[in-house]
Each structure stands twice: as structure tokens, then as C-alpha cells.
Design a protein around this motif. Structure first.
Motif, PDB file in Angstrom:
ATOM      1  N   ASN A 240       0.851  -1.195   0.000  1.00 56.47           N
ATOM      2  CA  ASN A 240       0.000   0.000   0.000  1.00 56.47           C
ATOM      3  C   ASN A 240       0.881   1.236   0.000  1.00 56.47           C
ATOM      4  N   THR A 241       0.554   2.197  -0.835  1.00 57.86           N
ATOM      5  CA  THR A 241       1.315   3.455  -0.814  1.00 57.86           C
ATOM      6  C   THR A 241       0.330   4.592  -0.615  1.00 57.86           C
ATOM      7  N   LEU A 242       0.506   5.326   0.481  1.00 54.47           N
ATOM      8  CA  LEU A 242      -0.447   6.358   0.878  1.00 54.47           C
ATOM      9  C   LEU A 242       0.301   7.668   1.053  1.00 54.47           C
ATOM     10  N   SER A 243      -0.352   8.768   0.691  1.00 57.05           N
ATOM     11  CA  SER A 243       0.355  10.023   0.917  1.00 57.05           C
ATOM     12  C   SER A 243       0.154  10.457   2.370  1.00 57.05           C
ATOM     13  N   ALA A 244       1.238  10.947   2.951  1.00 55.02           N
ATOM     14  CA  ALA A 244       1.232  11.275   4.380  1.00 55.02           C
ATOM     15  C   ALA A 244       2.058  12.534   4.603  1.00 55.02           C
ATOM     16  N   ARG A 245       1.875  13.160   5.785  1.00 58.58           N
ATOM     17  CA  ARG A 245       2.670  14.337   6.127  1.00 58.58           C
ATOM     18  C   ARG A 245       3.405  14.030   7.423  1.00 58.58           C
ATOM     19  N   LEU A 246       4.688  14.381   7.489  1.00 56.62           N
ATOM     20  CA  LEU A 246       5.465  14.076   8.690  1.00 56.62           C
ATOM     21  C   LEU A 246       5.337  15.221   9.694  1.00 56.62           C
ATOM     22  N   GLU A 247       5.156  14.847  10.963  1.00 56.29           N
ATOM     23  CA  GLU A 247       5.060  15.847  12.022  1.00 56.29           C
ATOM     24  C   GLU A 247       5.934  15.425  13.190  1.00 56.29           C
ATOM     25  N   ALA A 248       6.438  16.418  13.898  1.00 50.73           N
ATOM     26  CA  ALA A 248       7.230  16.113  15.093  1.00 50.73           C
ATOM     27  C   ALA A 248       6.296  16.115  16.299  1.00 50.73           C
ATOM     28  N   THR A 249       6.391  15.098  17.131  1.00 49.47           N
ATOM     29  CA  THR A 249       5.610  15.069  18.379  1.00 49.47           C
ATOM     30  C   THR A 249       6.575  14.747  19.513  1.00 49.47           C
ATOM     31  N   SER A 250       6.037  14.766  20.739  1.00 57.10           N
ATOM     32  CA  SER A 250       6.904  14.475  21.881  1.00 57.10           C
ATOM     33  C   SER A 250       7.389  13.032  21.856  1.00 57.10           C
ATOM     34  N   ASP A 251       6.635  12.138  21.166  1.00 52.29           N
ATOM     35  CA  ASP A 251       7.041  10.726  21.083  1.00 52.29           C
ATOM     36  C   ASP A 251       7.973  10.453  19.910  1.00 52.29           C
ATOM     37  N   GLY A 252       8.323  11.461  19.156  1.00 58.67           N
ATOM     38  CA  GLY A 252       9.172  11.258  17.983  1.00 58.67           C
ATOM     39  C   GLY A 252       8.412  11.668  16.734  1.00 58.67           C
ATOM     40  N   THR A 253       8.947  11.261  15.576  1.00 62.11           N
ATOM     41  CA  THR A 253       8.357  11.658  14.302  1.00 62.11           C
ATOM     42  C   THR A 253       7.154  10.766  13.989  1.00 62.11           C
ATOM     43  N   VAL A 254       6.051  11.375  13.539  1.00 54.17           N
ATOM     44  CA  VAL A 254       4.906  10.574  13.111  1.00 54.17           C
ATOM     45  C   VAL A 254       4.485  10.977  11.702  1.00 54.17           C
ATOM     46  N   ALA A 255       3.873   9.974  11.010  1.00 54.86           N
ATOM     47  CA  ALA A 255       3.297  10.249   9.698  1.00 54.86           C
ATOM     48  C   ALA A 255       1.797  10.373   9.884  1.00 54.86           C
ATOM     49  N   VAL A 256       1.205  11.460   9.359  1.00 53.52           N
ATOM     50  CA  VAL A 256      -0.224  11.686   9.525  1.00 53.52           C
ATOM     51  C   VAL A 256      -0.917  11.431   8.191  1.00 53.52           C
ATOM     52  N   ILE A 257      -1.908  10.521   8.228  1.00 51.73           N
ATOM     53  CA  ILE A 257      -2.632  10.175   7.005  1.00 51.73           C
ATOM     54  C   ILE A 257      -4.081  10.573   7.185  1.00 51.73           C
TER      55      ILE A 257
END
Ligand SMILES: Nc1ncnc2c1ncn2[C@@H]1O[C@H](COP(=O)(O)OP(=O)(O)O)[C@@H](O)[C@H]1O
Ligand SMILES: [Mg+2]
Lengths: 368, 305
Positions: A240-257
Motif C-alpha cells: 500500500n502506498t499512501l500520501s502522508a505528512r510528517l510531524e514532530a511530536t513528543s514521542d518522535g516523528t509521526v506520519a499523519v494520514i
């Protein structure tokens, strides 16, 4: 020892460049599979290695010897063709011994060699038949016999199984693998079938349009594909290939879909930190999305629960493929066949985030 | 009810619409077949009658046949046919195959050469015969040409030499029809699986062995077809000989078709001529029937494979 080295090989047919800067270094005993869609130049590369075709530039070394100007018969290779290429006017025995006949090997020695190979491949009963009297699978064996009898430094296979029906193909695939394990031969094997590549290879070279995109062991090619093409080509159903945006959080880097209520946040490797705030393509294999009770391992934070709309359900028996809607995009999940989802419901799934890959949306190259 | 009518209508319309097509195919075919069959039957009947200048009723059994078979002309013609037929078939086969192998080397100008080799086929046998009769005539042709260059003792007089004249017919016939064999063989060579050739290269077969063991064996169905077509041409040869040697010198190059012509239209012995014609037909059938049977078996095998 290096059994085969392909260095900076290019090939042009007229003005069309069919191979571009090919570099491969293959150790003795390796089973290398060249895989790619049809027309990407696999056969051309194999023919160049065999000496049946001349490269435009670059060097081929077999067993440490530069063979650019060596004719095929003196390259110490054997080849199996997709069409089998058995000589129709000769018996199976003559087909197998034709090479020795050309090299004036004494008859006694020839008979001995035939007997050995016929036993190995269980074709003793058909030695005196003509190819036209054999079934597809038997012809395939004879073609293998003709190659094995040479005991060469390098075996070349050009889609040897693609003319067989599905069941026979699976059987022969297993036999070829066993032969390799038993004889320890060095093999370069061409196929367009990614399953053949995964099952047979000790190393896979994925090709597209005359370029080798990735040359790695099957596990790496599957889990850490070098780019989006490799990611989608290897594996069925595809990644699966999904477009996502990377964000910095207190737990580290997350991808938001996606967004709104069904927004999904996957933790991603720290290596992607330089992409924070930008769009990426997130790749996750279908087997990494499953029913919520699935146990993916103990690593903390590895499993993330998501909610998604069920759009299509495809039971295959061993498992059920569910097509989900995530954001504006679709993704496949491989769930247990014992679970019964309903079409149109929003259900919960477990996602294994350790094998997520991120790609540059412009170039398709892997980021992390 | 209305459904079946609607279903039937397009069929009828289709038939009417394609009527001109059917007519142009079947009418000439029927006419030709009727023509051939009726004249063959007529000839067969005449061969059992005492007809001389005009067809006559009556029955003489096999008398005409025994009479024809007893003539010196027929025996010479048949011996000539055996020699001419085998020499012509073998030579035109070898020439055709040779040309095809040469052309298959992907040489430059292949298209031009192919047309040149095929061109003689488009020429009528009468023209071929006449032109070769000039070329071979010692007084005006090749011999005179070489003599005029100063080589006065050069002799090339096969055309008027009893023992060699038959070879001039072989030469002209080969010249005319080798291109046909070439075209068929070339198509055969081009359809050989390139993987076979690659496999043979890896096995280390040189060009000679490659052709003899791998490529040529795949051509034998084509060879049979070419042989049969050339043989039926050889058996029915008439115009070429008539224009080139007229059967001479003397009766040295007589062929069965000339004997038929001689009986029927020069000696006014229709019954004998018809018997000779039927004998030719039988010879032809002796070639064509086994061929038809072979084709049938091949088709059956292909269907089963
Ligand atoms: N002899 C040739 N002349 C011109 N183009 C060729 C020739 N052989 C192959 N090609 C072209 O090279 C490309 C690669 O072909 P090939 O190596 O057979 O692909 P694959 O085996 O991966 O399907 C194709 O686009 C094909 O059309
Ligand atoms: Mg190919």
C-alpha cells in the motif's frame, strides 16, 4: 570468488538504449534472479552474458576472466531457454550430448554423462524419444539436462518456467531450488514473476527500462525496497502506498494520514526527521494491517490501532483481503478468514508500523 | 414468432449482401472444375475408342494403351522424363536451397536479389525456351560470343548434341523455377526459432554443423512440398521443350506431353493420344496421391498435438 562480474554494461539497438550502466557482482554459488516487467532488458542482459549478443560498452568477466571477445561456446556457461529450444530432429539423448558431440568428446564419456544427468532429472525412460513426443514438463527437464550435462561455471536461465501451467511451475520451481542447493551451482535466472524471484533467489536484481534499480537479498528487496517501483513490483498483493505528512511530536516523528475523525498517526523512523512538515509517500505491506487481535510482537509502540471503512471483501480461503478506505485513498489488509467484516462498516484494525517505508513523492526514492 | 423472424432476417440479408462475393469465388471455381473434370472424363473415354482424326464411338479396350507403350517414341519420352525429372528436381532444389541460405545471411540488397531470383517465375515458359534457344544456339549464342573474343576452339553445342540436349532443358527449367524453391526455403529458414540457433551456438556448433544438424532438418516438410510441385511441373512440361528444342535433335528430348501432342494433332490418332495423356495423368497421380495422404496425416498429427 566472483563467478560473474558485469561492469558498466550498456546496450543500444540502433538509437534505442536498452541497457544503461549495468553493474553486477555475483559470487560463486549464488542464485541471482533478474526480475522486471517484460521489455525491461532482462533477456538482452542474459544474452550479453552468454555472448549471444555484444554489449555496446562495458565488460563481462566470468570466473575472473574477461570474456568480451570469447564466443559463447568457450565461456563455460550453459543456458536454458523459455521455449526450451530443443533440437526437434534429435532424440533426447542427442539433444543432451550435442554440445559434447561438437567438442568431440569420446562416445563412452558422453554416455556416462547422459546417464548421470538422466538419473538426476528422472528422464531415463525418455532418452530415445523426440521432443515432439514429450509433454511441456518433460521438455523442460530435458532442457535442464542439456544445461546440467556441461557442468559449467555459470548457468543462465531465461524464463524457463513461463510456458508451464501453474501447478507444474510450482513443482519445477521447487526442483530447481533443490538442484541449486544440492549442486551449489552459480545461476543467473531471468523472470518477470516476482514470486519466482522471491522463492528462488539468494539475490535479486530488480530491473526497469534497462536499469538495475536494486540488487540485494530477497528480504531486503521485500522489506526495504529502494524505491516506489520496487515496492509495488515485489509482493502480491502489492504494498500500500499512501500520501502522508510528517510531524514532530513528543514521542518522535509521526506520519499523519487523512484528517478529521479517521486521521491515522503512524510512528516512523528517526531517519526521516529531515522531512518533518513535508509530504511523503508511506508504504505499508497488506500483511502489516490485520484484525485488531493480531499479535505483531512485543516492541513497544510497534502496533497501532486504526479505524477504517470496509469497502470490498475478498476471501481467498487461507486469508481474507479487505479493501479499506484510509483518508482519500485505498489500502489492502490481509486478515484472518475467521473474521467476518461487513461492507460499509468502519472497523478496527491493527497495523504493524515497524516495516513502514517512506518514499520521496517526487523521485520515488526511499527516505527511510 | 417475431423474434425468430428478426433472427433469420440478418442471415438472409447477409447472404444477399455477400452474393457478388460468393459468385466471384464459386462461379469460376465451378466452371474450372467442371471443365477439368469433363475433359478428363472425355479423354478417358476417347482412350478406349478407335478414334483417329475425329472422335468415334466404339470400344477397343486397352488396345490404345498397349500400342502407345510399344512405341519407341513413348519409351524414349518416358526415359527422358525420368532423367529430366530427377535432375531438374534435385538441381532446382539444391539451387533454391543454396540461394536461400546465402540470402539468409542478412546481406545488403536482399530485397533486390530476392526479386531478381524470383523474376524468372513470372516469365512464360515459351519466352524462357526461346531466349535459351538463342543463348545456346552455337551460331548466335554463348559459343559465338566466346569465339568472337578469339577463343576459336571453344565449343558449347549441347543444344544440337543428342546426348546433351536434355541438359539444356534441365538448365532452362532450373533457371526458371529455382526462385520458387528459394522463396519457400527462405521463409522456412526465417521461421526457425532463434533460440534454437542460440542453443546451438552455446553448444559450440560451427556453421556447417548448425545447418546440417539443426536448421535443415526443420525444413523437410517444405522440401517435400517443393519436390512435389516441381515434379508435377516436370511431368507436364510441354511449352519449354517445344520452344527450346522442339523435342530434338531428332527425338532426343521428347517428353510425354510432346508425344500426346504428336499423336493427337500431327498424326491424327486421337485414341492413342488420349491413352498417352491418361498415362501422364496416372504418373501425376502416383506423385500427388501419396503427397495428399502425407499432408492428411500431418494435419491430423498437428491437430492432435
Ligand atoms: N534485436 C533487437 N533489436 C532491436 N530491439 C531489440 C532487440 N532485442 C530486444 N530489443 C528491445 O530491447 C528491449 C528489451 O528486450 P528484452 O531484453 O527481450 O526484454 P525482457 O527480456 O526483459 O522482456 C525491448 O524493448 C525490445 O523491444
Ligand atoms: Mg525476455
Amino acid at each position: 570468488m566472483s563467478a560473474l562480474t558485469v561492469r558498466d554494461v550498456t546496450k543500444q539497438f540502433g538509437s534505442a538504449e536498452v541497457l544503461t550502466g549495468i553493474n553486477l557482482d555475483i559470487a560463486s554459488g549464488e542464485f541471482t534472479v533478474l526480475v522486471g516487467p517484460s521489455g525491461c532488458g532482462k533477456s538482452t542482459l542474459l544474452n550479453i552474458i552468454a555472448g549471444l549478443e555484444r554489449q555496446t560498452t562495458g565488460t563481462i568477466e566470468i570466473g575472473g576472466r574477461v570474456v568480451n571477445d570469447v564466443p559463447p561456446k568457450d565461456r563455460d556457461i550453459a543456458m536454458v531457454f523459455q521455449s526450451y529450444a530443443l533440437y526437434p530432429s534429435m532424440t533426447v539423448r542427442q539433444n543432451i550430448t550435442f554440445g559434447m558431440e561438437c567438442r568431440n568428446v569420446p562416445r563412452a564419456q558422453r554416455n556416462e554423462a547422459v546417464a548421470r544427468v538422466a538419473k538426476l532429472l528422472q528422464i531415463e525412460a525418455m532418452l530415445d524419444r523426440k521432443p515432439a513426443q514429450l509433454s511441456g514438463g518433460q521438455r523442460q527437464r530435458v532442457a535442464m539436462g542439456r544445461a546440467l550435462v556441461r557442468d559449467p561455471l555459470l548457468f543462465l536461465f531465461d524464463e524457463p518456467l513461463s510456458n508451464l501451467d501453474a501447478q507444474l511451475r510450482t513443482e519445477m520451481r521447487m526442483e530447481i531450488k533443490q538442484l541449486h542447493q544440492r549442486l551449489g551451482s552459480t545461476i543467473v535466472y531471468v523472470t518477470h514473476d516476482q514470486i519466482e524471484a522471491m522463492t528462488l533467489a539468494t539475490r535479486i536484481a530488480v530491473m526497469r527500462q534497462g536499469v538495475v534499480l536494486q540488487f540485494d537479498d530477497p528480504e531486503t528487496v521485500y522489506n526495504r525496497p529502494a524505491n516506489l517501483f520496487v515496492a509495488r513490483f515485489m509482493g502480491a498483493p502489492p504494498m500500500n502506498t499512501l500520501s502522508a505528512r510528517l510531524e514532530a511530536t513528543s514521542d518522535g516523528t509521526v506520519a499523519v494520514i487523512g484528517g478529521g475523525e479517521t486521521v491515522i498517526r503512524f510512528p516512523v523512523p528517526a531517519a526521516a526527521a529531515s522531512w518533518i512538515g513535508r509530504q511523503v509517500v508511506l508504504g505499508i505491506r497488506p500483511e502489516c494491517i490485520a484484525e485488531p487481535t493480531r499479535y505483531f510482537g512485543d516492541a513497544p509502540g510497534a502496533t497501532v490501532m486504526i479505524a477504517a471503512l470496509v469497502e470490498v471483501i475478498e476471501p481467498t480461503g487461507a486469508e481474507t483481503i479487505v479493501v479499506l478506505r484510509i483518508g482519500d485513498e485505498r489500502a489492502l489488509a490481509r486478515v484472518s478468514p475467521d473474521l467476518h467484516y461487513r461492507l460499509g462498516e468502519t472497523a478496527r484494525f491493527a497495523a504493524d508500523t515497524r516495516k513502514i517505508n517512506l518514499f520521496d513523492p517526487e523521485t520515488g526514492d526511499r527516505i527511510a | 414468432m417475431s423474434e425468430t423472424a428478426a433472427a433469420r432476417r440478418p442471415k438472409v440479408f447477409g447472404l444477399v449482401r455477400r452474393l457478388p462475393e460468393h459468385l466471384t469465388i464459386w462461379l469460376p471455381l465451378l466452371l474450372a472444375a467442371g471443365h477439368i473434370v469433363s475433359f478428363s472424363l472425355w479423354t478417358l473415354w476417347v482412350s478406349f475408342t478407335p478414334s483417329t482424326l475425329l472422335p468415334e464411338f466404339g470400344w477397343v479396350g486397352l488396345h490404345n494403351y498397349t500400342a502407345v507403350l510399344a512405341t519407341r517414341n513413348w519409351r524414349i519420352a518416358f526415359d527422358n522424363l525420368l532423367l529430366f525429372g530427377s535432375a531438374f528436381v534435385v538441381l532446382s532444389l539444391l539451387t533454391g536451397l543454396g540461394l536461400a541460405i546465402l540470402l539468409d545471411q542478412r546481406i545488403r540488397g536482399e530485397n533486390v536479389l530476392r526479386s531478381i531470383f524470383l523474376y524468372p517465375m513470372a516469365v512464360s515458359f515459351v519466352v524462357t525456351g526461346t531466349v535459351w534457344s538463342w543463348l545456346l544456339n552455337p551460331g548466335v549464342g554463348v559459343q559465338k560470343f566466346v569465339n568472337d573474343f578469339g577463343w576459336m576452339s571453344f565449343r558449347f553445342d549441347w543444344l544440337i548434341n543428342r546426348d546433351m540436349a536434355i541438359w539444356t532443358i534441365v538448365m532452362a527449367a532450373v533457371w526458371q523455377s529455382a526462385g520458387f524453391g528459394m522463396a519457400l526455403f527462405l521463409a522456412g529458414l526465417r521461421s526457425v526459432d532463434t533460440d534454437l540457433i542460440k542453443a546451438a551456438q552455446i553448444d559450440g556448433a560451427g556453421p556447417f554443423r548448425l545447418y546440417r544438424r539443426v536448421i535443415l532438418p526443420t525444413l523437410w516438410p517444405i522440401t517435400v512440398t517443393v519436390v512435389v510441385i516441381q515434379l508435377q511441373f516436370a511431368i507436364t512440361t510441354f511449352d519449354l521443350v517445344r520452344a527450346l528444342t522442339g523435342g530434338g535433335p531428332g527425338i532426343a528430348t521428347l517428353l510425354p506431353a510432346l508425344v500426346v501432342y504428336d499423336f493427337m494433332f500431327q498424326r491424327g490418332l486421337l485414341g492413342r493420344g488420349a491413352a498417352a495423356a491418361v498415362l501422364m495423368l496416372l504418373t501425376l497421380l502416383a506423385v500427388l496421391l501419396p503427397y495428399a495422404a502425407w499432408r492428411h496425416v500431418q494435419a491430423r498429427q498437428a491437430a492432435r498435438a
